[in-house]
Structures are given as C-alpha cells and as structure tokens.
Scaffold this motif. Structure first.
Motif, PDB file in Angstrom:
ATOM      1  N   MET A 142       0.844  -1.132   0.071  1.00 31.26           N
ATOM      2  CA  MET A 142       0.024  -0.024   0.037  1.00 31.26           C
ATOM      3  C   MET A 142       0.794   1.340  -0.126  1.00 31.26           C
ATOM      4  SD  MET A 142      -3.036   1.685   0.176  1.00 31.26           S
ATOM      5  CE  MET A 142      -3.880   0.080   0.140  1.00 31.26           C
ATOM      6  N   PHE A 143       0.324   2.228  -0.832  1.00 27.23           N
ATOM      7  CA  PHE A 143       1.170   3.463  -0.874  1.00 27.23           C
ATOM      8  C   PHE A 143       0.560   4.508  -0.067  1.00 27.23           C
ATOM      9  CE2 PHE A 143       3.374   1.138  -3.975  1.00 27.23           C
ATOM     10  CZ  PHE A 143       4.596   1.776  -4.093  1.00 27.23           C
ATOM     11  N   TYR A 144       0.961   5.722   0.475  1.00 29.45           N
ATOM     12  CA  TYR A 144       0.405   6.499   1.145  1.00 29.45           C
ATOM     13  C   TYR A 144       0.775   7.832   0.796  1.00 29.45           C
ATOM     14  CZ  TYR A 144      -0.460   2.621   4.460  1.00 29.45           C
ATOM     15  OH  TYR A 144      -0.634   1.662   5.208  1.00 29.45           O
ATOM     16  N   VAL A 145      -0.180   8.803   0.695  1.00 27.99           N
ATOM     17  CA  VAL A 145       0.373  10.378   0.696  1.00 27.99           C
ATOM     18  C   VAL A 145       0.318  10.880   2.177  1.00 27.99           C
ATOM     19  CG1 VAL A 145      -0.319  12.504  -0.216  1.00 27.99           C
ATOM     20  CG2 VAL A 145      -0.483  10.630  -1.807  1.00 27.99           C
ATOM     21  N   TYR A 146       1.441  11.653   2.532  1.00 30.54           N
ATOM     22  CA  TYR A 146       1.457  12.206   3.520  1.00 30.54           C
ATOM     23  C   TYR A 146       1.791  13.719   3.718  1.00 30.54           C
ATOM     24  CZ  TYR A 146       6.467  11.742   2.666  1.00 30.54           C
ATOM     25  OH  TYR A 146       8.019  12.040   1.966  1.00 30.54           O
ATOM     26  N   ILE A 147       1.498  14.471   4.605  1.00 28.41           N
ATOM     27  CA  ILE A 147       1.771  15.784   4.954  1.00 28.41           C
ATOM     28  C   ILE A 147       2.669  16.083   6.146  1.00 28.41           C
ATOM     29  CG2 ILE A 147       0.586  18.066   5.104  1.00 28.41           C
ATOM     30  CD1 ILE A 147      -1.947  16.942   3.985  1.00 28.41           C
ATOM     31  N   LEU A 148       3.596  16.699   5.891  1.00 29.17           N
ATOM     32  CA  LEU A 148       4.805  16.942   6.829  1.00 29.17           C
ATOM     33  C   LEU A 148       4.321  18.531   7.209  1.00 29.17           C
ATOM     34  CD1 LEU A 148       7.842  15.408   5.951  1.00 29.17           C
ATOM     35  CD2 LEU A 148       5.923  14.525   7.318  1.00 29.17           C
ATOM     36  N   PHE A 149       4.758  19.019   8.478  1.00 30.20           N
ATOM     37  CA  PHE A 149       4.590  20.609   8.810  1.00 30.20           C
ATOM     38  C   PHE A 149       5.954  20.922   9.628  1.00 30.20           C
ATOM     39  CE2 PHE A 149       3.369  23.732  11.674  1.00 30.20           C
ATOM     40  CZ  PHE A 149       3.093  24.918  10.712  1.00 30.20           C
ATOM     41  N   SER A 150       6.531  21.947   9.319  1.00 35.63           N
ATOM     42  CA  SER A 150       7.619  22.620   9.878  1.00 35.63           C
ATOM     43  C   SER A 150       7.150  23.910  10.811  1.00 35.63           C
ATOM     44  CB  SER A 150       8.588  22.936   8.930  1.00 35.63           C
ATOM     45  OG  SER A 150       9.588  23.848   9.655  1.00 35.63           O
ATOM     46  N   GLU A 151       6.927  23.609  12.192  1.00 36.23           N
ATOM     47  CA  GLU A 151       6.474  24.732  12.791  1.00 36.23           C
ATOM     48  C   GLU A 151       7.463  25.820  12.789  1.00 36.23           C
ATOM     49  OE1 GLU A 151       5.173  25.546  17.264  1.00 36.23           O
ATOM     50  OE2 GLU A 151       4.480  23.621  16.452  1.00 36.23           O
ATOM     51  N   LYS A 152       8.741  25.597  12.972  1.00 33.05           N
ATOM     52  CA  LYS A 152       9.770  26.761  12.964  1.00 33.05           C
ATOM     53  C   LYS A 152       9.688  27.611  11.733  1.00 33.05           C
ATOM     54  CE  LYS A 152      14.599  26.927  13.657  1.00 33.05           C
ATOM     55  NZ  LYS A 152      15.880  26.083  13.754  1.00 33.05           N
ATOM     56  N   PHE A 153       9.514  27.307  10.532  1.00 34.82           N
ATOM     57  CA  PHE A 153       9.326  27.600   9.036  1.00 34.82           C
ATOM     58  C   PHE A 153       7.773  27.873   8.676  1.00 34.82           C
ATOM     59  CE2 PHE A 153      13.524  26.142   9.846  1.00 34.82           C
ATOM     60  CZ  PHE A 153      14.260  27.264   9.429  1.00 34.82           C
ATOM     61  N   ASP A 154       6.788  27.556   9.401  1.00 32.19           N
ATOM     62  CA  ASP A 154       5.413  27.523   8.927  1.00 32.19           C
ATOM     63  C   ASP A 154       5.271  27.164   7.345  1.00 32.19           C
ATOM     64  OD1 ASP A 154       2.883  28.104   9.161  1.00 32.19           O
ATOM     65  OD2 ASP A 154       2.938  30.092   8.405  1.00 32.19           O
ATOM     66  N   LYS A 155       5.931  25.841   7.191  1.00 30.39           N
ATOM     67  CA  LYS A 155       5.789  25.380   5.679  1.00 30.39           C
ATOM     68  C   LYS A 155       5.376  23.882   5.744  1.00 30.39           C
ATOM     69  CE  LYS A 155       8.963  27.668   3.387  1.00 30.39           C
ATOM     70  NZ  LYS A 155       8.520  28.273   2.143  1.00 30.39           N
ATOM     71  N   TYR A 156       4.576  23.483   4.559  1.00 29.13           N
ATOM     72  CA  TYR A 156       4.132  22.169   4.573  1.00 29.13           C
ATOM     73  C   TYR A 156       4.729  21.404   3.575  1.00 29.13           C
ATOM     74  CZ  TYR A 156       0.009  23.305   7.575  1.00 29.13           C
ATOM     75  OH  TYR A 156      -0.689  23.679   8.549  1.00 29.13           O
ATOM     76  N   TYR A 157       4.924  20.231   3.609  1.00 31.17           N
ATOM     77  CA  TYR A 157       5.365  19.458   2.578  1.00 31.17           C
ATOM     78  C   TYR A 157       4.318  17.912   2.415  1.00 31.17           C
ATOM     79  CZ  TYR A 157       8.662  16.229   0.070  1.00 31.17           C
ATOM     80  OH  TYR A 157       9.387  15.654  -0.885  1.00 31.17           O
TER      81      TYR A 157
END
Length: 70
Positions: free
Chosen positions: A1-16
């Motif tokens: 199974m493959f997944y899509v994930y969302i990361l967050f950098s609080e220090k820089f207010d960035k999503y990936y």
C-alpha cells in the motif's frame, strides 16, 4: 500500500506533501538525512496527516502532485 503524507515545519511555517510505502520511516529520513534537500532546510518536520493512496506508486504520485500546497 502506498500513502500520501503531509509534513509540517512549525519553525518555518511550511508544509510538504510526499508519498511513500512507509511515511513514518520517511519522516525519520526527512529529519535526519545528510543530503541537502528541500526538506533538510526546514527541519524539524512533524507528520500531520497520512492518507491511503492505492497499491501503486504511480497512483500515489498522481495524488501527491494534485495535493501540492503552495
């Protein structure tokens, strides 16, 4: 199974947004890799969401591309 994930950098207010068969292990790599990459510049990352994306990498990558956060 493959997944899509969302990361967050609080220090820089960035999503990936990324895709992987193991997003939990991938998070660890994003936070520790010695290579100079986009994600290495915005550490530390936290996993905000994980979604099932199908049985193939191609399907997961299509969802990942459609889910890019700008």
């Amino acid at each position: 199974m493959f997944y899509v994930y969302i990361l967050f950098s609080e220090k820089f207010d960035k999503y990936y947004v990324g895709s992987s068969q193991n997003p939990w292990k991938r998070l660890q790599i994003h936070n520790t890799s010695t290579f100079n990459t986009f994600t290495s510049k915005y550490r530390p990352w936290v996993l905000k969401a994980v979604f099932k994306a199908g049985k193939t990498r191609g399907k997961a990558e299509k969802i990942e591309c459609a889910s890019q956060i700008y």
